[in-house]
Design a protein around this motif. Structure first.
Motif, short mmCIF file in Angstrom:
data_model
loop_
_atom_site.label_atom_id
_atom_site.label_comp_id
_atom_site.label_asym_id
_atom_site.label_seq_id
_atom_site.Cartn_x
_atom_site.Cartn_y
_atom_site.Cartn_z
N ARG A 1 0.86 -1.18 0.00
CA ARG A 1 0.00 0.00 0.00
C ARG A 1 0.89 1.22 0.00
NH1 ARG A 1 -3.40 3.53 -0.96
NH2 ARG A 1 -4.88 4.26 0.56
N LEU A 2 0.65 2.12 -0.95
CA LEU A 2 1.41 3.36 -1.02
C LEU A 2 0.65 4.47 -0.31
CD1 LEU A 2 2.58 3.38 -4.74
CD2 LEU A 2 3.87 2.67 -2.74
N TYR A 3 1.37 5.28 0.38
CA TYR A 3 0.79 6.46 1.01
C TYR A 3 1.59 7.68 0.55
CZ TYR A 3 -1.49 3.06 4.01
OH TYR A 3 -2.24 2.01 4.48
N PRO A 4 1.37 8.08 -0.71
CA PRO A 4 2.17 9.19 -1.24
C PRO A 4 1.72 10.53 -0.66
CG PRO A 4 0.55 8.50 -2.85
CD PRO A 4 0.44 7.55 -1.69
N THR A 5 2.67 11.46 -0.65
CA THR A 5 2.34 12.82 -0.27
C THR A 5 1.56 13.44 -1.44
OG1 THR A 5 4.36 13.71 -1.24
CG2 THR A 5 4.46 13.04 1.08
N ARG A 6 1.02 14.62 -1.23
CA ARG A 6 0.27 15.27 -2.32
C ARG A 6 1.16 15.53 -3.53
NH1 ARG A 6 -4.85 17.01 -0.66
NH2 ARG A 6 -5.03 17.26 1.58
N LYS A 7 2.39 15.93 -3.29
CA LYS A 7 3.33 16.20 -4.39
C LYS A 7 3.63 14.90 -5.15
CE LYS A 7 7.83 18.18 -5.40
NZ LYS A 7 9.03 18.80 -4.85
N GLN A 8 3.89 13.82 -4.42
CA GLN A 8 4.15 12.53 -5.06
C GLN A 8 2.93 12.04 -5.83
OE1 GLN A 8 5.25 10.42 -1.53
NE2 GLN A 8 7.45 10.58 -1.97
N GLU A 9 1.75 12.24 -5.26
CA GLU A 9 0.53 11.82 -5.92
C GLU A 9 0.33 12.58 -7.23
OE1 GLU A 9 -4.20 11.23 -4.88
OE2 GLU A 9 -2.81 11.78 -3.29
N THR A 10 0.63 13.87 -7.20
CA THR A 10 0.54 14.68 -8.41
C THR A 10 1.50 14.16 -9.48
OG1 THR A 10 -0.07 16.61 -7.11
CG2 THR A 10 0.75 17.02 -9.33
#
Length: 102
Positions: free
Chosen positions: A11-20
């Motif tokens: 399960r990935l929990y990316p930051t908003r920047k990583q998600e973008t």
């Protein structure tokens, strides 16, 4: 004896920047896949010929110049990876001949 394949899910929990950034890369992959698929279909329908991988890879420099996509990560396919045919996950795992038998 049967070979048992194991899979792992993370399960990935990316930051908003990583998600973008992940979303941009996914969009670029989608766009490039659809672009090449359209060219293959048109080449077959109009001229009755199929396009090879190398025919389409040859168009990458011109696509990169005219790209409106914010991320050009996918366009950076190294020539060594293309020649070897072992990119992505298949390049990570050794070929079955290299592994040998247990």
């Amino acid at each position: 004896m049967h070979n048992m394949r194991r899979t792992f899910k993370y399960r990935l929990y990316p930051t908003r920047k990583q998600e973008t950034l992940l979303n941009r890369q996914r969009e670029e992959c989608r766009w490039l896949y659809n672009h090449f698929l359209e060219h293959r279909k048109n080449a077959w329908e109009w001229y009755g010929v199929g396009l090879s991988l190398y025919d389409q890879i040859g168009t990458l420099p011109s696509l990169k110049k005219g790209s409106t996509l914010p991320c050009n990560g996918l366009f950076a396919i190294s020539p060594e990876r293309r020649r070897s045919g072992r990119s992505g996950v298949s390049g990570f795992f050794p070929a079955s001949e290299e592994r040998g038998k247990p």
